[in-house]
Motif scaffolding. Structure first.
Motif, mmCIF file in Angstrom:
data_model
loop_
_atom_site.group_PDB
_atom_site.id
_atom_site.type_symbol
_atom_site.label_atom_id
_atom_site.label_comp_id
_atom_site.label_asym_id
_atom_site.label_seq_id
_atom_site.Cartn_x
_atom_site.Cartn_y
_atom_site.Cartn_z
ATOM 1 N N THR A 95 0.866 -1.365 0.337
ATOM 2 C CA THR A 95 -0.507 -0.100 -0.113
ATOM 3 C C THR A 95 0.959 1.181 0.159
ATOM 4 O OG1 THR A 95 -2.208 -1.166 1.544
ATOM 5 C CG2 THR A 95 -1.664 1.185 1.062
ATOM 6 N N LYS A 96 1.812 0.694 1.107
ATOM 7 C CA LYS A 96 3.019 2.565 0.937
ATOM 8 C C LYS A 96 3.707 3.373 -0.604
ATOM 9 C CE LYS A 96 4.164 1.621 5.024
ATOM 10 N NZ LYS A 96 5.310 1.598 6.719
ATOM 11 N N LEU A 97 3.450 1.497 -1.315
ATOM 12 C CA LEU A 97 4.629 2.061 -2.834
ATOM 13 C C LEU A 97 3.354 2.689 -3.658
ATOM 14 C CD1 LEU A 97 5.891 -1.360 -3.688
ATOM 15 C CD2 LEU A 97 7.013 0.623 -3.097
ATOM 16 N N HIS A 98 1.914 2.659 -3.596
ATOM 17 C CA HIS A 98 0.705 3.011 -3.987
ATOM 18 C C HIS A 98 0.833 4.416 -4.313
ATOM 19 C CE1 HIS A 98 -2.437 0.052 -5.898
ATOM 20 N NE2 HIS A 98 -1.851 -0.855 -4.601
ATOM 21 N N SER A 99 1.294 4.717 -5.470
ATOM 22 C CA SER A 99 0.909 6.007 -5.558
ATOM 23 C C SER A 99 -0.740 6.502 -6.621
ATOM 24 C CB SER A 99 1.185 7.199 -6.540
ATOM 25 O OG SER A 99 1.475 6.596 -7.501
ATOM 26 N N PRO A 100 -1.549 7.538 -6.340
ATOM 27 C CA PRO A 100 -2.801 7.549 -7.055
ATOM 28 C C PRO A 100 -2.612 7.248 -8.706
ATOM 29 C CG PRO A 100 -2.569 9.726 -5.457
ATOM 30 C CD PRO A 100 -1.734 8.583 -5.696
ATOM 31 N N ASN A 101 -1.180 7.477 -9.057
ATOM 32 C CA ASN A 101 -1.170 6.848 -10.563
ATOM 33 C C ASN A 101 -1.334 5.716 -10.686
ATOM 34 O OD1 ASN A 101 -2.223 9.870 -10.519
ATOM 35 N ND2 ASN A 101 -0.121 10.623 -11.240
ATOM 36 N N GLY A 109 -1.944 2.600 -10.469
ATOM 37 C CA GLY A 109 -3.237 2.295 -11.592
ATOM 38 C C GLY A 109 -2.889 0.716 -11.185
ATOM 39 N N GLY A 110 -2.274 -0.003 -10.194
ATOM 40 C CA GLY A 110 -2.932 -0.783 -9.782
ATOM 41 C C GLY A 110 -1.671 -1.440 -9.046
ATOM 42 N N GLN A 111 -1.674 -2.740 -8.414
ATOM 43 C CA GLN A 111 -1.039 -2.850 -7.318
ATOM 44 C C GLN A 111 0.791 -3.281 -7.810
ATOM 45 O OE1 GLN A 111 -1.727 -3.689 -4.545
ATOM 46 N NE2 GLN A 111 -1.423 -5.472 -2.574
ATOM 47 N N GLN A 112 1.072 -2.616 -7.014
ATOM 48 C CA GLN A 112 3.037 -2.882 -7.727
ATOM 49 C C GLN A 112 3.524 -4.155 -6.473
ATOM 50 O OE1 GLN A 112 4.753 0.696 -7.284
ATOM 51 N NE2 GLN A 112 3.308 2.334 -8.969
ATOM 52 N N GLU A 113 4.757 -4.252 -7.148
ATOM 53 C CA GLU A 113 5.631 -5.499 -6.509
ATOM 54 C C GLU A 113 6.186 -5.157 -5.425
ATOM 55 O OE1 GLU A 113 6.672 -8.933 -8.711
ATOM 56 O OE2 GLU A 113 4.592 -9.534 -9.676
ATOM 57 N N LEU A 114 6.541 -5.645 -4.759
ATOM 58 C CA LEU A 114 7.629 -5.375 -4.133
ATOM 59 C C LEU A 114 9.036 -5.844 -4.752
ATOM 60 C CD1 LEU A 114 6.361 -6.048 0.020
ATOM 61 C CD2 LEU A 114 6.279 -4.235 -1.194
ATOM 62 N N SER A 115 10.412 -4.977 -4.067
ATOM 63 C CA SER A 115 10.921 -5.482 -4.712
ATOM 64 C C SER A 115 11.971 -6.880 -3.257
ATOM 65 C CB SER A 115 12.241 -4.264 -4.666
ATOM 66 O OG SER A 115 12.332 -4.310 -2.907
ATOM 67 N N GLU A 116 12.284 -7.461 -3.806
ATOM 68 C CA GLU A 116 13.556 -8.398 -2.750
ATOM 69 C C GLU A 116 13.636 -8.043 -1.695
ATOM 70 O OE1 GLU A 116 16.049 -12.577 -3.060
ATOM 71 O OE2 GLU A 116 16.399 -10.730 -5.039
ATOM 72 N N SER A 117 14.635 -7.037 -1.316
ATOM 73 C CA SER A 117 14.591 -6.497 -0.847
ATOM 74 C C SER A 117 14.377 -6.055 0.507
ATOM 75 C CB SER A 117 16.098 -5.877 -0.560
ATOM 76 O OG SER A 117 15.737 -4.528 -1.304
ATOM 77 N N VAL A 118 12.760 -5.413 0.247
ATOM 78 C CA VAL A 118 11.588 -5.040 1.119
ATOM 79 C C VAL A 118 10.214 -5.835 1.707
ATOM 80 C CG1 VAL A 118 9.504 -3.613 0.725
ATOM 81 C CG2 VAL A 118 11.663 -2.879 -0.591
ATOM 82 N N TYR A 119 10.556 -6.952 0.623
ATOM 83 C CA TYR A 119 10.127 -8.286 1.434
ATOM 84 C C TYR A 119 10.633 -9.253 2.235
ATOM 85 C CZ TYR A 119 10.720 -11.811 -2.944
ATOM 86 O OH TYR A 119 10.990 -12.324 -3.575
ATOM 87 N N LEU A 120 12.072 -9.598 1.707
ATOM 88 C CA LEU A 120 12.725 -9.884 2.531
ATOM 89 C C LEU A 120 12.246 -8.921 4.283
ATOM 90 C CD1 LEU A 120 16.394 -10.827 0.332
ATOM 91 C CD2 LEU A 120 14.012 -12.378 1.564
ATOM 92 N N ASP A 121 13.066 -7.561 3.824
ATOM 93 C CA ASP A 121 13.105 -7.499 5.667
ATOM 94 C C ASP A 121 11.271 -7.082 6.547
ATOM 95 O OD1 ASP A 121 13.817 -5.043 7.357
ATOM 96 O OD2 ASP A 121 12.539 -3.815 6.359
#
Length: 189
Positions: free
Chosen positions: A69-75, A77-89
Motif C-alpha cells: 500500500t505504501k508503494l501505491h500512488s494515485p496514478n 493504477g494497480g498493485q505494485q510488487e515489492l522488491s526482493e529486499s523490501v519483502y525480505l525485510d
C-alpha cells in the motif's frame, strides 16, 4: 450515610424491576488451566499449531499488504510488487514483531490461540485470555520456522495470490498444521 442508603435502595429496586439486574444470569469466566506442555515447553503445543500457523500467515499477509500500500500512488493504477529486499525485510520484521496481542483462551473446554486474524465465528460473551509468558516467543519461532521451510520468495508469491493462498501454503496440505490428518491424530491422542 444518606448516599449509602440511596445506593442500596437503587440496587434493591433494580432487582425488583422486571428486566432489571435480577433477571440476568451472572457472567463468569475463568482462566484456562494450562498443562505442563502449555506452560513450560519451548515449542508450540501440537493442539495449538493450526491456530499459530493461521496467526503467522495473517501477520505476514497484513505486513506485506501494508508495505504494498505504501508503494501505491494515485496514478499507479494497480498493485505494485515489492522488491526482493523490501519483502525480505517485511517478512523478517513480521517474525520479529511483538506477539503480545496473542494468547490462549478456553471456550467449551477447548483451548485456542486468540488474537488478530484468528476469529472463528461466534465469540463467547465473556472469556479470559492468557497472554505473555511463552506465547510470543513460540509464535516468533513458528514464524521463523515457516520462513526457513518455504523461503521468502515462495511466501511472497503466495501472498500475491491472496491471504487464503498464503494460509494454504503455510498451514494446509498433507501433514501441515491445519490438515485433516493432523486434526484426526490430535483427537485420537
Amino acid at each position: 450515610m444518606r448516599l449509602s442508603l440511596s445506593l442500596l435502595l437503587l440496587l434493591f429496586g433494580a432487582w425488583a424491576i422486571p428486566g432489571g439486574l435480577g433477571d440476568r444470569a451472572p457472567l463468569t469466566a475463568t482462566a484456562p488451566q494450562l498443562d505442563d506442555e502449555e506452560k513450560y515447553s519451548t515449542h508450540m503445543p501440537s493442539h495449538l499449531r493450526c491456530d499459530a500457523c493461521r496467526a503467522v500467515a495473517y501477520q505476514m499477509w497484513q505486513n506485506l499488504a501494508k508495505a504494498e500500500t505504501k508503494l501505491h500512488s494515485p496514478n499507479s493504477g494497480g498493485q505494485q510488487e515489492l522488491s526482493e529486499s523490501v519483502y525480505l525485510d517485511v517478512l523478517d520484521r513480521s517474525c520479529s514483531r511483538n506477539w503480545q496481542d496473542y494468547g490462549v483462551r478456553e471456550v467449551d473446554k477447548v483451548k485456542h490461540l486468540t488474537g488478530p486474524g484468528l476469529s472463528k465465528g461466534r465469540e463467547p460473551s465473556i472469556s479470559v485470555m492468557v497472554t505473555g509468558g511463552p506465547w510470543p516467543t513460540r509464535l516468533s519461532r513458528t514464524c521463523f520456522h515457516y520462513l526457513g521451510e518455504f523461503g521468502e520468495d515462495q511466501i511472497y508469491e503466495a501472498h500475491q495470490q491472496g491471504r487464503g493462498a498464503l494460509e494454504a501454503l503455510l498451514c494446509g496440505g498433507p501433514h501441515r498444521a491445519c490438515s485433516e490428518e493432523v486434526s484426526n491424530t490430535r483427537e485420537e491422542l
